[in-house]
Design a protein around this motif. Sequence first.
Motif, short mmCIF file in Angstrom:
data_model
loop_
_atom_site.label_atom_id
_atom_site.label_comp_id
_atom_site.label_asym_id
_atom_site.label_seq_id
_atom_site.Cartn_x
_atom_site.Cartn_y
_atom_site.Cartn_z
N ASP A 107 0.83 -1.21 0.00
CA ASP A 107 0.00 0.00 0.00
C ASP A 107 0.86 1.26 0.00
O ASP A 107 1.70 1.43 0.88
N PRO A 108 0.65 2.18 -0.95
CA PRO A 108 1.44 3.40 -0.96
C PRO A 108 1.06 4.36 0.17
O PRO A 108 1.92 5.06 0.70
N VAL A 109 -0.21 4.38 0.54
CA VAL A 109 -0.68 5.26 1.62
C VAL A 109 -1.75 4.55 2.43
O VAL A 109 -2.33 3.55 1.99
N LEU A 110 -2.02 5.10 3.61
CA LEU A 110 -3.14 4.61 4.42
C LEU A 110 -3.74 5.79 5.16
O LEU A 110 -3.10 6.82 5.34
N ASP A 111 -4.98 5.63 5.56
CA ASP A 111 -5.68 6.68 6.29
C ASP A 111 -5.25 6.68 7.75
O ASP A 111 -4.99 5.63 8.33
N GLY A 112 -5.18 7.86 8.34
CA GLY A 112 -4.83 7.97 9.74
C GLY A 112 -5.38 9.25 10.33
O GLY A 112 -6.08 10.02 9.65
N THR A 113 -5.06 9.49 11.58
CA THR A 113 -5.43 10.73 12.23
C THR A 113 -4.21 11.28 12.95
O THR A 113 -3.35 10.54 13.42
N TRP A 114 -4.15 12.61 13.03
CA TRP A 114 -3.06 13.30 13.70
C TRP A 114 -3.65 14.51 14.38
O TRP A 114 -4.24 15.36 13.70
N ASN A 115 -3.57 14.57 15.68
CA ASN A 115 -4.15 15.67 16.45
C ASN A 115 -5.62 15.88 16.11
O ASN A 115 -6.09 17.00 15.95
N GLY A 116 -6.34 14.77 15.96
CA GLY A 116 -7.77 14.84 15.69
C GLY A 116 -8.14 15.12 14.24
O GLY A 116 -9.31 15.22 13.91
N GLN A 117 -7.17 15.26 13.38
CA GLN A 117 -7.41 15.55 11.96
C GLN A 117 -7.20 14.29 11.13
O GLN A 117 -6.26 13.53 11.38
N ASP A 118 -8.04 14.09 10.13
CA ASP A 118 -7.83 13.00 9.19
C ASP A 118 -6.65 13.35 8.29
O ASP A 118 -6.57 14.47 7.77
N ILE A 119 -5.73 12.40 8.14
CA ILE A 119 -4.55 12.63 7.30
C ILE A 119 -4.25 11.36 6.50
O ILE A 119 -4.85 10.32 6.73
N VAL A 120 -3.33 11.49 5.58
CA VAL A 120 -2.82 10.36 4.81
C VAL A 120 -1.42 10.06 5.32
O VAL A 120 -0.59 10.97 5.46
N LEU A 121 -1.16 8.79 5.62
CA LEU A 121 0.15 8.36 6.12
C LEU A 121 0.85 7.51 5.06
O LEU A 121 0.18 6.87 4.24
N PRO A 122 2.18 7.48 5.08
CA PRO A 122 2.86 6.59 4.14
C PRO A 122 2.59 5.13 4.51
O PRO A 122 2.66 4.76 5.67
#
Length: 92
Positions: A52-67
């Motif tokens: 998988d090139p990316v995965l969904d995540g959260t950072w400080n309550g924000q939705d982000i894209v992680l490697p």
Amino acid sequence: MREALRQHGIEDATEPDYAIVGEGQGLTYETLTLGINRLVFGQAKLIGTNPDPVLDGTWNGQDIVLPGGGALIAPFAAATGVEPLFIGKPER
């Protein structure tokens, strides 16, 4: 992953048979350099947990894209020309 391998007696940073790359924050310049050198000079095989090139995540309550695993293993493959074997999710 590192701890799970250690518990089964499968860690050898000096002459490993495999360079295993998974997701998470463990990749540093030092581990990248060590892995590349083991692949080039030590004949280690390159193993990835998933492509998988990316995965969904959260950072400080924000939705982000992680490697994802594919993004983290890419520098090893690019620097060595070694194609990774993925052992987690099946490739489609």
